[in-house]
Design a protein around this motif. Structure first.
Motif, PDB file in Angstrom:
ATOM      1  N   GLY A  85       0.812  -1.216   0.000  1.00 59.83           N
ATOM      2  CA  GLY A  85       0.000   0.000   0.000  1.00 59.83           C
ATOM      3  C   GLY A  85       0.846   1.266   0.000  1.00 59.83           C
ATOM      4  N   ILE A  86       1.924   1.244   0.748  1.00 57.89           N
ATOM      5  CA  ILE A  86       2.825   2.398   0.793  1.00 57.89           C
ATOM      6  C   ILE A  86       3.740   2.400  -0.435  1.00 57.89           C
ATOM      7  N   GLY A  87       4.102   1.207  -0.895  1.00 54.80           N
ATOM      8  CA  GLY A  87       5.039   1.099  -2.012  1.00 54.80           C
ATOM      9  C   GLY A  87       4.512   1.643  -3.320  1.00 54.80           C
ATOM     10  N   ILE A  88       3.218   1.509  -3.556  1.00 54.50           N
ATOM     11  CA  ILE A  88       2.652   1.958  -4.833  1.00 54.50           C
ATOM     12  C   ILE A  88       2.783   3.478  -5.001  1.00 54.50           C
ATOM     13  N   PRO A  89       2.289   4.284  -4.037  1.00 51.60           N
ATOM     14  CA  PRO A  89       2.458   5.731  -4.234  1.00 51.60           C
ATOM     15  C   PRO A  89       3.918   6.175  -4.148  1.00 51.60           C
ATOM     16  N   LEU A  90       4.707   5.529  -3.272  1.00 48.59           N
ATOM     17  CA  LEU A  90       6.118   5.901  -3.190  1.00 48.59           C
ATOM     18  C   LEU A  90       6.850   5.603  -4.498  1.00 48.59           C
TER      19      LEU A  90
END
Length: 125
Positions: A85-90
């Motif tokens: 979940g955090i990796g996609i926008p980052l």
């Protein structure tokens, strides 16, 4: 080997590979003016694919909860989902602002967090 998600062949990953090749070819034809739109389009498709894989894995994991008594093993699912979940926008932010090096550094950080979590769980057993 079916338990290793990196070795699971899926039609979606073949489609994603074909999409990426098509986007690269389109970028070559259209030039750098359309690069942002092409990257955004690919990331949207990738986001959908990752979400589908996560849902599939969560369904698989939750289906096995009643079958075995390894409750501690299920605690890693939220960490994995949080990382995705955090990796996609980052990933999108890093690729847009810092290019390849930023993208690499972002995922090294995410991998580091997951490895640290796995090692801490291992030491508590």
């Amino acid at each position: 080997m079916a338990d290793n998600p990196l070795q699971q062949p899926t039609t979606t990953s073949n489609t994603t590979r074909q999409d990426l090749h098509a986007i690269i070819a389109t970028r070559r034809e259209l030039g750098p003016d359309y690069e942002d739109a092409l990257v955004d389009s690919f990331l949207d498709k990738l986001d959908v694919e990752i979400a589908a894989r996560v849902r599939s894995e969560v369904a698989r994991q939750t289906a096995g909860i009643g079958k075995d008594n390894h409750r501690g093993k299920d605690a890693s699912v939220p960490v994995a989902l949080g990382s995705l979940g955090i990796g996609i926008p980052l990933t999108a932010i890093a690729a847009d602002n810092a290019g390849g090096p930023g993208l690499f550094l972002t995922w090294v950080g995410i991998v580091f967090v997951n490895v640290a979590y796995a090692l801490s769980r291992r030491s508590h057993r």
